[in-house]
Design an enzyme around this catalytic site. Structure first.
Site, PDB file in Angstrom:
ATOM      1  CG  ASN A  10      -1.870   1.163   1.258  1.00 38.65           C
ATOM      2  OD1 ASN A  10      -1.826   2.047   0.401  1.00 38.65           O
ATOM      3  ND2 ASN A  10      -2.729   1.193   2.259  1.00 38.65           N
ATOM      4  NE  ARG A  87      -6.286   1.683   0.049  1.00 32.61           N
ATOM      5  CZ  ARG A  87      -6.291   2.840   0.700  1.00 32.61           C
ATOM      6  NH1 ARG A  87      -5.170   3.335   1.191  1.00 32.61           N
ATOM      7  NH2 ARG A  87      -7.414   3.504   0.856  1.00 32.61           N
ATOM      8  CG  HIS A 176     -12.821   3.373   3.553  1.00 23.00           C
ATOM      9  ND1 HIS A 176     -13.494   4.481   4.014  1.00 23.00           N
ATOM     10  CD2 HIS A 176     -11.511   3.629   3.725  1.00 23.00           C
ATOM     11  CE1 HIS A 176     -12.628   5.368   4.467  1.00 23.00           C
ATOM     12  NE2 HIS A 176     -11.407   4.868   4.301  1.00 23.00           N
ATOM     13  NE  ARG A 237      -9.940  12.505   4.160  1.00 28.12           N
ATOM     14  CZ  ARG A 237      -9.865  11.238   3.746  1.00 28.12           C
ATOM     15  NH1 ARG A 237     -10.639  10.814   2.765  1.00 28.12           N
ATOM     16  NH2 ARG A 237      -9.033  10.399   4.319  1.00 28.12           N
ATOM     17  CD  GLU A 381      -8.568  -1.310   4.612  1.00 25.36           C
ATOM     18  OE1 GLU A 381      -8.957  -0.688   3.610  1.00 25.36           O
ATOM     19  OE2 GLU A 381      -8.044  -0.767   5.610  1.00 25.36           O
TER      20      GLU A 381
END
Length: 397
Positions: A10, A87, A176, A237, A381
């Site tokens: 990743n 990823r 996600h 965010r 993940e």
């Protein structure tokens, strides 16, 4: 025959997160992070059953990090790698599942870079660095957006002129996906069902946050949209704001688009509301100490989370359960409790003791007697990426 090995990568603009996973295993043989890449402070950290270790990287680029990783793989792998799973954040409409990386796939990832300018270029850096040091191994791209390609048009279209979608790809994509897919499968298995059975609401809560409505293994709707900014309050965010905020700030404050984008992506969310931190752990402690900004940030975070979950419930024919995951979802009993206070309308009632006493890092039920199922499930993940990579290889043979 030994279970196959997959290296999961990743890559960010200045980091590479990695894990060496064995097929079917819930634990990594080797995991770690190369960070502060492209700087004199570049360093490689890794963790195994032997403990944690670190080494400086020189001169400290992505290629150097991958080259330094090879001896570790050789040390902890008892057989050759079967695949490298990468990823990739944004696959647009090009990808509905994993893809074997070739020049056409790389071109498609590049084409989607305008939709994820902070992520896709960095993901490509990692792909190229890994291919350079492991050229004979199949490399597989796993896209955050692919799981959500099952959303119906009424869920993914914006109420904008059709040309913006048909020509420019302006639509809701969601992110996600790997996490939402993994935890809803685990929830089904915990109920004794097939992995792709059930009607679930999934809340992935970390520095980035999103909700998803999943029916029988398919995403029907999610809170993130064209970019990872839409939806929930997050660490830095803003999540949803009035779409005319850009024009308002431009007219009244003279701000240009880069300044407004920085505000919404890096200066808002929990950090902006609290004026203190984007870390939920720090905010919970500050709340205990009487910090009004921390209290407000947590309350807004939980209310907006509950409102989104209630809205996404309309995508489902029924609700078999709610799942909390991600760093906040797995570890913040306060966040779960405050969110569930708003969700009685969905038949969700928390057991305070079960919620507070859930062992860290373990899956468990936290619903009160008579409530719809509420689960906390640690996401994995990397495991999902490894398994999807191997499934693709099997399907290709």
């Amino acid at each position: 025959m030994a279970q196959r090995l997959v290296l999961v990568v990743n890559c960010g603009s200045s980091s590479i997160k990695f894990a060496l996973r064995r097929e079917g295993s819930s634990a990594a043989l080797l995991s770690g992070l190369a960070e502060q890449l492209e700087s004199p402070k570049a360093i490689l950290h890794w963790h195994t059953t032997d403990g944690k270790q670190s080494q400086a990287l020189s001169p400290g680029g992505h290629a150097d990090a991958m080259a330094s990783l090879l001896p570790l793989i050789d040390e902890y792998a008892d057989q050759p790698l079967s695949a490298v799973g990468h990823r990739v954040v944004h696959g647009g409409e090009h990808f509905t599942g994993a893809a074997l990386i070739n020049p056409e796939v790389i071109a498609a990832i590049e084409a989607n870079a305008p939709l994820a300018p902070l992520h896709n270029p960095a993901n490509l850096i990692g792909i190229r660095a890994a291919q350079a040091v492991l050229p004979q191994i199949p490399h597989v791209a796993i896209f955050d957006t692919a799981f959500h390609q099952s959303m119906p048009p009424y869920a993914y279209r914006y109420a904008l002129p059709d040309e913006l979608y048909a020509v420019h790809g302006v639509r809701r994509y969601g992110f996600h996906g790997t996490s939402h897919q993994y935890v809803t499968q685990q929830a089904a298995l915990l109920r004794g069902w097939p992995a792709t059975q059930g009607a679930w609401l999934s809340a992935h809560l970390g520095n980035g946050c999103s909700n998803c409505a999943v029916l029988d293994g398919s995403s029907l709707d999610t809170s993130m949209g064209l970019t990872p900014l839409e939806g929930l309050v997050m660490g830095t965010r803003s999540g949803d704001v009035d779409p005319n905020l850009h024009a308002h700030l431009g007219r009244t404050l003279g701000w240009d688009l880069p300044r407004i984008e920085r505000l919404l992506n890096r200066e808002s969310g929990l950090l902006g509301l609290s004026g203190l931190s984007n870390d939920m752990r720090e905010l919970e402690q500050a709340r205990k100490d009487g910090h009004d900004g921390a209290k407000l940030a947590i309350e807004v975070f939980c209310y907006r989370l509950a409102r989104s979950l209630a809205g996404l419930a309309v995508a489902l024919p029924r609700l078999d359960g709610l799942i909390f995951t991600g760093g906040i979802g797995e570890n913040s009993a306060l966040t779960r409790a405050l969110t569930l206070k708003h969700l009685g309308i969905l038949g969700l009632q928390v057991d305070p003791d079960a919620n507070s006493n859930l062992p860290r890092g373990e899956a468990g039920n936290i619903e009160a007697a008579g409530s719809t199922t509420i689960l906390v499930i640690p996401t994995d993940e990397e495991r999902q990426i490894a398994e999807e990579s191997l499934h693709l290889l099997d399907a290709s043979n």
